[in-house]
Structure formats: structure tokens, C-alpha cells
Design a protein around this motif. Structure first.
Motif, mmCIF file in Angstrom:
data_model
loop_
_atom_site.group_PDB
_atom_site.id
_atom_site.type_symbol
_atom_site.label_atom_id
_atom_site.label_comp_id
_atom_site.label_asym_id
_atom_site.label_seq_id
_atom_site.Cartn_x
_atom_site.Cartn_y
_atom_site.Cartn_z
ATOM 1 N N LEU A 179 0.840 -1.188 0.000
ATOM 2 C CA LEU A 179 0.000 0.000 0.000
ATOM 3 C C LEU A 179 0.880 1.244 0.000
ATOM 4 C CD1 LEU A 179 -2.651 -0.951 2.721
ATOM 5 C CD2 LEU A 179 -2.707 -1.421 0.266
ATOM 6 N N MET A 180 0.504 2.236 -0.816
ATOM 7 C CA MET A 180 1.274 3.475 -0.918
ATOM 8 C C MET A 180 0.490 4.641 -0.319
ATOM 9 S SD MET A 180 3.992 2.279 -2.305
ATOM 10 C CE MET A 180 4.924 3.712 -2.852
ATOM 11 N N PRO A 181 1.178 5.719 0.085
ATOM 12 C CA PRO A 181 0.488 6.849 0.718
ATOM 13 C C PRO A 181 -0.539 7.541 -0.166
ATOM 14 C CG PRO A 181 2.842 6.935 1.164
ATOM 15 C CD PRO A 181 2.642 5.868 0.147
ATOM 16 N N LEU B 298 10.629 -10.061 -13.753
ATOM 17 C CA LEU B 298 11.265 -8.772 -13.456
ATOM 18 C C LEU B 298 10.353 -7.649 -13.943
ATOM 19 C CD1 LEU B 298 14.960 -9.656 -14.346
ATOM 20 C CD2 LEU B 298 13.963 -9.360 -12.073
ATOM 21 N N LYS B 299 9.202 -7.539 -13.287
ATOM 22 C CA LYS B 299 8.217 -6.523 -13.623
ATOM 23 C C LYS B 299 7.648 -5.930 -12.339
ATOM 24 C CE LYS B 299 8.206 -7.016 -18.148
ATOM 25 N NZ LYS B 299 8.650 -5.917 -19.042
ATOM 26 N N ALA B 300 7.151 -4.708 -12.442
ATOM 27 C CA ALA B 300 6.450 -4.062 -11.340
ATOM 28 C C ALA B 300 5.343 -3.206 -11.938
ATOM 29 C CB ALA B 300 7.399 -3.212 -10.505
ATOM 30 N N GLN B 301 4.324 -2.953 -11.148
ATOM 31 C CA GLN B 301 3.214 -2.153 -11.621
ATOM 32 C C GLN B 301 2.460 -1.535 -10.446
ATOM 33 O OE1 GLN B 301 3.148 -5.552 -13.401
ATOM 34 N NE2 GLN B 301 3.015 -6.298 -11.314
ATOM 35 N N PHE B 302 1.664 -0.507 -10.766
ATOM 36 C CA PHE B 302 0.781 0.116 -9.790
ATOM 37 C C PHE B 302 -0.660 -0.251 -10.124
ATOM 38 C CE2 PHE B 302 4.400 3.005 -9.292
ATOM 39 C CZ PHE B 302 4.424 3.192 -7.918
ATOM 40 N N TYR B 303 -1.431 -0.516 -9.065
ATOM 41 C CA TYR B 303 -2.879 -0.662 -9.225
ATOM 42 C C TYR B 303 -3.541 0.535 -8.559
ATOM 43 C CZ TYR B 303 -7.673 -2.195 -8.475
ATOM 44 O OH TYR B 303 -9.041 -2.263 -8.446
ATOM 45 N N ASP B 304 -4.475 1.151 -9.271
ATOM 46 C CA ASP B 304 -5.199 2.306 -8.749
ATOM 47 C C ASP B 304 -6.631 1.887 -8.450
ATOM 48 O OD1 ASP B 304 -6.452 4.677 -8.160
ATOM 49 O OD2 ASP B 304 -5.582 5.791 -9.835
ATOM 50 N N GLY C 177 8.530 6.790 2.237
ATOM 51 C CA GLY C 177 7.692 6.629 1.053
ATOM 52 C C GLY C 177 8.258 5.711 -0.002
ATOM 53 N N ARG C 178 9.454 5.164 0.233
ATOM 54 C CA ARG C 178 10.024 4.190 -0.700
ATOM 55 C C ARG C 178 9.594 2.775 -0.305
ATOM 56 N NH1 ARG C 178 16.197 4.730 -0.578
ATOM 57 N NH2 ARG C 178 15.749 4.775 1.660
ATOM 58 N N VAL C 179 9.886 1.796 -1.175
ATOM 59 C CA VAL C 179 9.544 0.399 -0.924
ATOM 60 C C VAL C 179 10.814 -0.433 -0.929
ATOM 61 C CG1 VAL C 179 8.316 -1.632 -1.782
ATOM 62 C CG2 VAL C 179 7.246 0.624 -1.945
ATOM 63 N N LEU D 28 -3.230 7.344 7.922
ATOM 64 C CA LEU D 28 -2.496 6.559 8.910
ATOM 65 C C LEU D 28 -2.194 5.217 8.280
ATOM 66 C CD1 LEU D 28 -4.229 7.059 12.393
ATOM 67 C CD2 LEU D 28 -2.020 7.968 11.636
ATOM 68 N N MET D 29 -0.931 4.819 8.242
ATOM 69 C CA MET D 29 -0.546 3.567 7.603
ATOM 70 C C MET D 29 0.142 2.679 8.628
ATOM 71 S SD MET D 29 0.466 4.825 3.781
ATOM 72 C CE MET D 29 0.076 3.210 3.107
ATOM 73 N N ARG D 30 -0.453 1.510 8.833
ATOM 74 C CA ARG D 30 0.085 0.557 9.812
ATOM 75 C C ARG D 30 1.312 -0.120 9.224
ATOM 76 N NH1 ARG D 30 -2.213 -1.473 14.511
ATOM 77 N NH2 ARG D 30 -1.586 -3.584 15.148
#
Length: 653
Positions: A459-461, A483-489, A517-519, A589-591
Motif C-alpha cells: 500500500l502506498m500513501p 522482473l516486472k512491477a506495476q501500480f494498481y489504482d 515513502g520508498r519500498v 495513517l498507515m500501519r
């Protein structure tokens, strides 16, 4: 099949013959092309415009002595990351009693070794209200495959009929069958005192008869192995076993019972140990052990701050039939929980009303036809309401699952997954269940680029979900790492591409959101090291950190949370100094995460009420403890450009 490549005689002669230079040039052409392509790719992904659109990846420099097999990763309220290996899926480490934990400080770039008292490999973890991390379960024994079993083994139920004192038997205690076969216990076992009850009866005149005492034997199980090698000690008959070293009344009061001792594969076995990790003292603190031994358990926080431990392989390597238990951080003790069966590492999410939603995602052990159906579980009433609509429902093992942001929407998503066990099947399916509906069902989401197991989702801010890695086949077989990454909105229901990671991640990998804010991504445990599956894989000890596009925009300018309270009550408000407060769009608030085996039931993002005035922002926390369980959270403020602040740690009580 050989474990290495040996050129044929024909290839050797060609290379050594008169046409060797021509052949070498041909062989080198693909390498030269690949080198040029790599240089161009490095140039492309290094351009500011590319980073502002897709983000970027960076390797973390780790001194050799701190490199470890990251099986578990948890973000602590200090901003440091606890990386737990235990024995790290390395039987030599297990046999040597070498258990590992590393504490990483992302801000300082430093690492620290932590004394590790138990083998927490494949245990469970959950955050407690005071910011400590509960760690429970782990490994008592590594599996022994069927063709490697030399001694018959199985579970021995040790009975104690003495109501005056418990019975402790040390590892190596010998049990003798009626036929004279001997079996040795592999662990210490303590059997509680027998229960004594007084029975009262009356004669026909109503006068009370003398009291009678009834004793009910207590029991505990322990794994035993035959002293002699071979199948002669195999038995499928129930029998009572004498315990060597006990004589007289003690021998009458204590004995073993076994129904089946075999030469079958012997699975991993769990431990009962439980500890709290203190993030300030930076050490493990022992607490009361669980009643059940657990390997591959899920620990999930409840709305009152207690923690429910669910499933796992027990002390003889069998999946628990449904004996769950609850930890109370105030008493540091465990109590009996609601009885319900789940496969190991089930994903369970706390929802409104205190119910737990099980989307069917799990990791590991359990039959294909039991405990696989998604549904809402009410732990108080111990009722389970099935939720349907899921396609590829037989491919939920090693699926990713998460509660979509914000938590108020009560939507849970599953992404990818594969067939049970060592199946090569994987699915590209994603699906979302809206739990606010009277009769929720899963609805199909966008497909992943390909069938994916072990996908890590974070989960992102800004209320998006970042997903990365995974593999098409079981444990990356056939060089199938993705070797892929993506965002879901969640707002649009769409997937968009992100920058590609450079390190493959499959089984035993983790990803979590850092306070800046990084992963961060860790681990991976490929079964094989080549596409032909002829060379054994090695554990991936490199770490990568992903910087999202928003942090590459605006010349690095981001919201800054200034002075304000470090604690807030549910339903209450807190005010913080924020320069440029008029540009703040959202507050969350992010746990913090505690993740292993693609399972992270800790992370959640809670929308806060937001008021702005010059130089200040006031946030309001929801009242529902099922939305905001007690504990420490990261407060993120995100501006109108989608750029998040560095988090401020806030405790919600």
C-alpha cells in the motif's frame, strides 16, 4: 542429468580448428549486442523523465557479515526494519543452532546483529499496541523426505494420571511398545498435572454419600523415532507404551499412546515459543509459550489489541485441525481461541464489526479440498459466511492479498497465485470483494501481465498499490522469475507499469513501505539456479529499494510534518505544523508491515479527516477500533501533486 555443462567433442574440435576465429566472432556477436542493449537500457532508466514516470530502483549496500536469508521483515516504530532469518531454510544452520536476525536502519544505512534465541524460521508476527512485535512459532525440525527416512517415526501422546505434579520428559526418553520395539523422543515435553474432580452423590433418603474422586489424565504429544533403522518398527495399531526410567507408581501414572508410526515423509515441525521484540532495547523478550506448536502460522491483530494465532504445522508435523489461540499483551499469556481450520499462512484481514475476512489466499500446507473457500469469519460467534464469485479459485496458494486503501472502503483484493503444493500452474487473475455489500462477491479486476505466484503488494500513501516480482512457476522453476512491477489504482481499477526491478523475487521474499515513502524488497529462494532446472538455487541476499515517481518530481520538494502530538485517541483530532498546508490533499495513517511468504495482514491505510489553515493541518481519526486497531502508525500527508511527506510516527490508543 549432469549438474554442469560439458561441451561435446564436436564443439571442441570446431573451436580448435581453422575456423575458430569465425566461430568466436559469431559467439561474441550476441554478447556484444546484449552489452549494447544493457548500456542503452541503463541510459534510459537513468533519465529524469523516465524516473518521473516509472520510478527507479537502487541496490542497498550490505556488509558481508550482515547478509542474511530474509524470511521475515517487519517495520518497527523506530523506522528500523527487523529482518528475521532464523535458520534461514538452511538445515546446516539449524543443526548448528545458528539463528539469525538483522536490524536495518534505512536512514543511517547501518545494520546490527540481534541475538536470536529460537529458530523463528517460518513463524508468525504481529504488531502490539505499545509498538513491540510479537513473534511466535518457528521450526523444531526440518522435513525428511520419504526416500531419506531411515527410522520409523510418528506422534506419541504422553499421558499423565498424577494429579499432584506435572511430568517432564527430556529429549531422548525411550518408549517401549508391547512387542519390545523402542522409540526415542526428539524433544523435551512437559505434561501438566492430571485434573482432579470430586463427585457428590446422595442415597434415597437424601443423605450425602462419601465423596468420590475422579482423575482425568492430561496429555501432550511428542515426536518419536524408532531406535533401529528400517521398517520393522512401523505400526498402524493403537498401543500403550512404557516409559523407560519410571518405576512403581510413577510408571503406572505415566505412559505413551501411539496409533501410527510410519516410514512416510516427515514434515517440518513447529515450536510453541513466543517472544516480544522490544524496538527500543532492540532485543527479544520471552513471554508465555503457545499451547500449540506452530510452523507457518498467521498472527493477526484484533480490534482490542490482542492477537489471534491461526493454523500451522504442529509438534509432529501435522496441520492443526483448528485449535487457534489468542495472545493478550497485558498478561503476556495465551488463551483458547475460536476453533476453525485454515491452510497454513492464511491471509486474514480485520474488518468492521471485528470480523476477519479470508480471501482464500494462503501459503503452503493443507489439502486442496479443505479450508480453501473465501469468506467472512466472525471469531466471537465462530460463524463463517462464504464469499463467491472468484475465478481461478483453485489457484489461490501463494497469492497476494490486501485490504485496499482506504480501509473505510472495506474492499479486499487478491492478485495472482498458483495451484496447491508444487503445481506449475499460476494465474494472472486479480479480483476485489466489496465487504460493504449485503452479499459480497468477488468481481474481476485487471489481469496481471502474466500468471504470477509470490507477488509482493504494498500500500502506498497516495492510495495506489505497488506490486513487484513473483514468478510464473513454483519457486521460480524454469528461470520463471518476473522482473516486472506495476501500480494498481483502486479509483480507476487499472494497472500501470512501473520501473522493472533488477533482482528476481519468488518464494521467501518480502516487500514493505518505508517511512520515507520508498519500498524495500528482500529475499527470494529459487528452487533451481538455471532454466533447465539442473543446478540448485541459492538464497537471494541482495536488497533493492524502489523510489516511486512522485519522489522524482518537483525537484525533491515534499510536504514536511512539523511539531505535533505523538499520540491521538480514536475519534480524536491532532494538529501539526505544515508549511504550505493549503497544498495538502490527503492524510493517511498507515500501519507498518510484518510480512512473510507473500502474507502481510498487518498493513492497512486509514483515511483521516482533514482540515487546513495557514501553516497547520488538523487530522481526525475514526472511532471504530476495527478500522484503526490500537498501535503505532505512520502519518503521511500527500499534496495535490501526489507527493507524500516523510511519515511521522503516531500512536493510536
Amino acid at each position: 542429468m549432469p549438474l554442469f555443462y560439458r561441451p561435446t567433442q564436436r564443439v571442441k574440435k570446431t573451436l580448435l580448428g581453422g575456423g575458430a576465429m569465425v566461430v568466436l566472432a559469431a559467439l561474441n556477436a550476441p554478447a556484444a549486442l546484449s552489452f549494447a542493449q544493457d548500456r542503452y537500457h541503463a541510459y534510459t532508466i537513468g533519465r529524469p523523465a523516465y524516473k518521473a514516470r516509472y520510478g527507479s530502483w537502487d541496490r542497498v549496500s550490505i556488509p558481508e557479515r550482515f547478509r542474511t536469508n530474509a524470511i521475515h521483515a517487519a517495520l518497527l516504530r523506530t523506522g528500523k526494519v527487523l529482518i528475521v532469518a532464523g535458520s534461514g531454510n538452511d538445515e546446516e544452520h539449524f543443526d548448528a543452532g545458528t539463528f539469525d536476525t538483522v536490524l536495518w536502519d534505512p536512514d543511517a544505512g547501518t545494520f546490527k546483529k540481534i541475538g536470536t534465541p529460537e529458530d523463528f524460521f517460518c513463524g508468525g508476527h504481529a504488531a502490539l499496541p505499545d509498538g513491540r512485535l510479537l513473534v511466535a512459532g518457528g521450526t523444531a525440525r526440518y522435513e525428511v523426505l520419504g526416500d531419506e527416512v531411515r527410522h520409523a517415526g510418528g506422534g506419541m501422546r504422553v499421558k499423565n494420571e498424577n494429579p499432584d505434579k506435572p511430568l517432564t520428559l527430556r529429549k531422548g526418553t525411550v518408549f517401549t511398545s508391547p512387542a519390545g520395539a523402542e522409540y526415542v523422543s526428539k524433544f523435551d515435553v512437559t505434561v501438566p498435572k492430571a485434573k482432579r474432580a470430586f463427585e457428590v452423590d446422595y442415597d434415597r433418603s437424601g443423605a450425602m454419600k462419601p465423596w468420590k474422586t475422579r482423575v482425568t489424565a492430561s496429555e501432550r504429544r511428542v515426536f518419536v523415532e524408532a531406535v533401529e533403522e528400517g521398517p520393522q518398527a512401523v505400526t498402524g495399531k493403537a498401543a500403550q507404551y512404557r516409559i523407560r526410567g519410571l518405576t512403581g507408581k510413577a510408571a503406572d501414572n505415566a505412559y505413551g499412546l501411539a496409533e501410527r508410526i510410519s516410514m512416510d515423509k516427515q514434515d517440518f515441525q513447529g515450536i510453541r515459543a513466543a517472544y516480544e521484540f522490544d524496538p527500543v532495547a532492540e532485543k527479544y523478550v520471552p513471554v508465555a509459550p503457545m499451547k500449540e506448536a506452530r510452523w507457518y502460522p498467521t498472527l493477526v491483530g484484533l480490534d482490542d489489541g490482542r492477537v489471534l494465532a491461526v493454523s500451522g504445522l504442529d509438534d509432529v508435523g501435522e496441520i492443526l485441525a483448528g485449535g487457534n489461540e489468542i495472545y493478550d499483551p497485558r498478561t503476556k499469556k495465551w488463551s483458547k481461541g475460536p476453533f476453525r481450520y485454515f491452510p497454513t499462512y492464511p491471509a486474514l484481514f480485520l474488518t468492521k464489526g471485528g470480523k476477519l475476512f479470508y480471501p482464500g489466499a494462503n501459503a503452503g500446507y493443507g489439502p486442496a479440498d479443505k479450508g480453501r473457500v473465501p469468506g467472512l469469519w466472525d471469531p466471537e460467534k465462530n460463524t463463517f459466511t462464504e464469499v463467491g464469485g472468484l475465478t481461478d479459485a483453485d489457484e489461490l496458494e501463494t497469492a497476494a492479498a490486501l485490504m485496499l486503501p482506504p480501509a473505510q472502503d472495506q474492499k479486499v483484493m487478491v492478485l495472482g497465485g498458483g495451484g496447491v503444493g508444487e503445481s506449475g500452474r499460476s494465474t494472472s487473475r486479480t479480483a476485489v470483494a466489496d465487504l460493504t455489500k449485503a452479499r459480497p462477491v468477488f468481481e474481476r479486476g485487471p489481469d496481471l501481465p502474466q500468471g504470477t505466484r509470490y507477488l509482493n503488494s504494498v500500500l502506498m500513501p497516495d492510495d495506489t498499490v505497488f506490486t513487484t516480482g513473483g514468478s510464473r512457476d513454483y519457486r521460480g522453476r524454469g528461470a520463471s522469475n518476473i522482473l516486472k512491477a506495476q501500480f494498481y489504482d483502486p479509483a480507476t481499477g487499472r494497472l500501470t507499469a512501473a520501473a522493472d526491478p533488477t533482482v528476481g523475487r519468488n518464494y521467501h521474499s518480502e516487500a514493505l513501505l518505508l517511512p520515507d515513502g520508498r519500498v524495500a524488497t528482500f529475499g527470494s529462494d529459487s528452487l533451481y539456479g538455471d532454466k533447465a532446472n539442473t543446478r540448485l538455487g541459492t538464497f537471494e541476499q541482495r536488497m533493492e529499494v524502489y523510489t516511486p515517481p512522485a519522489l522524482h518530481r518537483g525537484n525533491g520538494v515534499r510536504p514536511v510534518i512539523g511539531k505535533g502530538p505523538e499520540s491521538v485517541t480514536r475519534g480524536g483530532s491532532a494538529s501539526y505544523a505544515v508549511e504550505g498546508s493549503e497544498r495538502i490533499a490527503t492524510a493517511r495513517l498507515m500501519r507498518p508491515s510484518a510480512v512473510t511468504h507473500t502474507t502481510d495482514v498487518e498493513q492497512r491505510s486509514v483515511e483521516l479527516g482533514l482540515k487546513r489553515k495557514p501553516g497547520r493541518v488538523t487530522v481526525t481519526v475514526p472511532e471504530d477500533p476495527a478500522l484503526v486497531p490500537p498501535g503505532w502508525y505512520m502519518l503521511f500527508l500527500t499534496d495535490t501533486r501526489g507527493t507524500p511527506s516523510v511519515a511521522k510516527w503516531v500512536r493510536v490508543g
